[in-house]
Scaffold this motif. Structure first.
Motif, PDB file in Angstrom:
ATOM      1  N   PRO A  66       0.812  -1.221   0.000  1.00  0.00           N
ATOM      2  CA  PRO A  66       0.000   0.000   0.000  1.00  0.00           C
ATOM      3  C   PRO A  66       0.851   1.281   0.000  1.00  0.00           C
ATOM      4  CG  PRO A  66      -0.880  -1.573   1.583  1.00  0.00           C
ATOM      5  CD  PRO A  66       0.432  -2.127   1.096  1.00  0.00           C
ATOM      6  N   HIS A  67       1.975   1.268   0.723  1.00  0.00           N
ATOM      7  CA  HIS A  67       2.851   2.440   0.744  1.00  0.00           C
ATOM      8  C   HIS A  67       3.389   2.723  -0.660  1.00  0.00           C
ATOM      9  CE1 HIS A  67       5.722   5.363   2.336  1.00  0.00           C
ATOM     10  NE2 HIS A  67       6.638   4.795   1.581  1.00  0.00           N
ATOM     11  N   LYS A  68       3.782   1.676  -1.354  1.00  0.00           N
ATOM     12  CA  LYS A  68       4.318   1.850  -2.708  1.00  0.00           C
ATOM     13  C   LYS A  68       3.237   2.318  -3.674  1.00  0.00           C
ATOM     14  CE  LYS A  68       7.850  -1.644  -1.914  1.00  0.00           C
ATOM     15  NZ  LYS A  68       8.335  -2.986  -2.235  1.00  0.00           N
ATOM     16  N   ALA A  69       2.049   1.723  -3.588  1.00  0.00           N
ATOM     17  CA  ALA A  69       0.961   2.094  -4.503  1.00  0.00           C
ATOM     18  C   ALA A  69       0.484   3.519  -4.238  1.00  0.00           C
ATOM     19  CB  ALA A  69      -0.200   1.104  -4.364  1.00  0.00           C
ATOM     20  N   LEU A  70       0.248   3.846  -2.967  1.00  0.00           N
ATOM     21  CA  LEU A  70      -0.187   5.201  -2.639  1.00  0.00           C
ATOM     22  C   LEU A  70       0.903   6.220  -2.938  1.00  0.00           C
ATOM     23  CD1 LEU A  70      -2.180   4.702   0.690  1.00  0.00           C
ATOM     24  CD2 LEU A  70      -3.072   5.089  -1.612  1.00  0.00           C
ATOM     25  N   VAL A 126       0.665   7.102  -6.574  1.00  0.00           N
ATOM     26  CA  VAL A 126      -0.474   8.005  -6.790  1.00  0.00           C
ATOM     27  C   VAL A 126      -0.117   9.406  -6.304  1.00  0.00           C
ATOM     28  CG1 VAL A 126      -2.863   8.494  -6.124  1.00  0.00           C
ATOM     29  CG2 VAL A 126      -2.174   6.152  -6.695  1.00  0.00           C
ATOM     30  N   TRP A 127       0.545   9.484  -5.138  1.00  0.00           N
ATOM     31  CA  TRP A 127       0.934  10.782  -4.569  1.00  0.00           C
ATOM     32  C   TRP A 127       1.891  11.522  -5.505  1.00  0.00           C
ATOM     33  CZ3 TRP A 127       5.358  13.253  -2.720  1.00  0.00           C
ATOM     34  CH2 TRP A 127       5.131  14.392  -1.956  1.00  0.00           C
ATOM     35  N   VAL A 128       2.879  10.824  -6.046  1.00  0.00           N
ATOM     36  CA  VAL A 128       3.825  11.445  -6.977  1.00  0.00           C
ATOM     37  C   VAL A 128       3.081  11.959  -8.220  1.00  0.00           C
ATOM     38  CG1 VAL A 128       5.768  10.978  -8.546  1.00  0.00           C
ATOM     39  CG2 VAL A 128       5.877  10.238  -6.156  1.00  0.00           C
ATOM     40  N   ALA A 129       2.144  11.174  -8.732  1.00  0.00           N
ATOM     41  CA  ALA A 129       1.360  11.606  -9.898  1.00  0.00           C
ATOM     42  C   ALA A 129       0.531  12.849  -9.561  1.00  0.00           C
ATOM     43  CB  ALA A 129       0.457  10.474 -10.374  1.00  0.00           C
ATOM     44  N   LEU A 130      -0.087  12.861  -8.380  1.00  0.00           N
ATOM     45  CA  LEU A 130      -0.865  14.038  -7.961  1.00  0.00           C
ATOM     46  C   LEU A 130       0.038  15.272  -7.852  1.00  0.00           C
ATOM     47  CD1 LEU A 130      -3.201  12.484  -5.249  1.00  0.00           C
ATOM     48  CD2 LEU A 130      -3.930  13.532  -7.405  1.00  0.00           C
ATOM     49  N   MET A 131       1.229  15.092  -7.302  1.00  0.00           N
ATOM     50  CA  MET A 131       2.141  16.236  -7.170  1.00  0.00           C
ATOM     51  C   MET A 131       2.582  16.745  -8.550  1.00  0.00           C
ATOM     52  SD  MET A 131       2.089  16.977  -4.047  1.00  0.00           S
ATOM     53  CE  MET A 131       3.137  18.388  -4.314  1.00  0.00           C
ATOM     54  N   ALA A 132       2.724  15.843  -9.508  1.00  0.00           N
ATOM     55  CA  ALA A 132       3.056  16.270 -10.870  1.00  0.00           C
ATOM     56  C   ALA A 132       1.906  17.076 -11.471  1.00  0.00           C
ATOM     57  CB  ALA A 132       3.388  15.052 -11.738  1.00  0.00           C
TER      58      ALA A 132
END
Length: 139
Positions: free
Chosen positions: A39-43, A46-52
């Motif tokens: 879950p840490h890796k998957a989230l 997603v977090w990196v994509a949101l920050m982009a």
């Protein structure tokens, strides 16, 4: 409090704001939750994509509010967070792709983005005259 000022804003501002809200929540979860798990890796991805999304959309906030604004006036001092976020994303991802002890240091640039890009820049979004101020305190 009303979301109407945000819902009335141009779509790029909506994307920017909703991505920032989601990234803030996911960031808190990432910081508090166990590390190295699936879950840490998957989230995290997603977090990196949101920050982009947040970084790229921030470039277009001013021109979406002022159509016809010359390119030279698209940027203000707050866009330093855009540049820092882009470089920190690249550094964090680069550290993740390395093996060994370097991988453990990926949290540093990501926590820097969380503090600088989401907490500090996010707080500035609530200053008077800004859309998020109107959302929280009324027009």
């Amino acid at each position: 409090m009303s979301l109407q000022p945000l819902l009335d804003a141009p779509w790029i501002i909506q994307a920017h704001a909703f991505a920032a809200m989601a990234a803030f929540v996911l960031g808190v979860i990432q910081i508090a939750a166990p590390k190295g798990t699936l879950p840490h890796k998957a989230l995290g991805a997603v977090w990196v994509a949101l920050m982009a999304v947040i970084a790229v959309s921030s470039i277009f906030v001013r021109p979406s509010l002022n159509p016809g604004l010359p390119l030279a006036k698209w940027f203000s001092w707050i866009h330093i967070f855009t540049v820092m976020t882009i470089f920190s994303i690249a550094l964090g991802v680069r550290l993740l792709l390395k093996s060994g002890p370097a991988r453990k240091h990926h949290a540093r640039p990501f926590i820097g983005i969380f503090i600088g890009g989401l907490i500090i820049a996010g707080a500035l979004a609530f200053l008077p005259g800004r859309i998020m101020h109107d959302v929280l305190f009324g027009g």
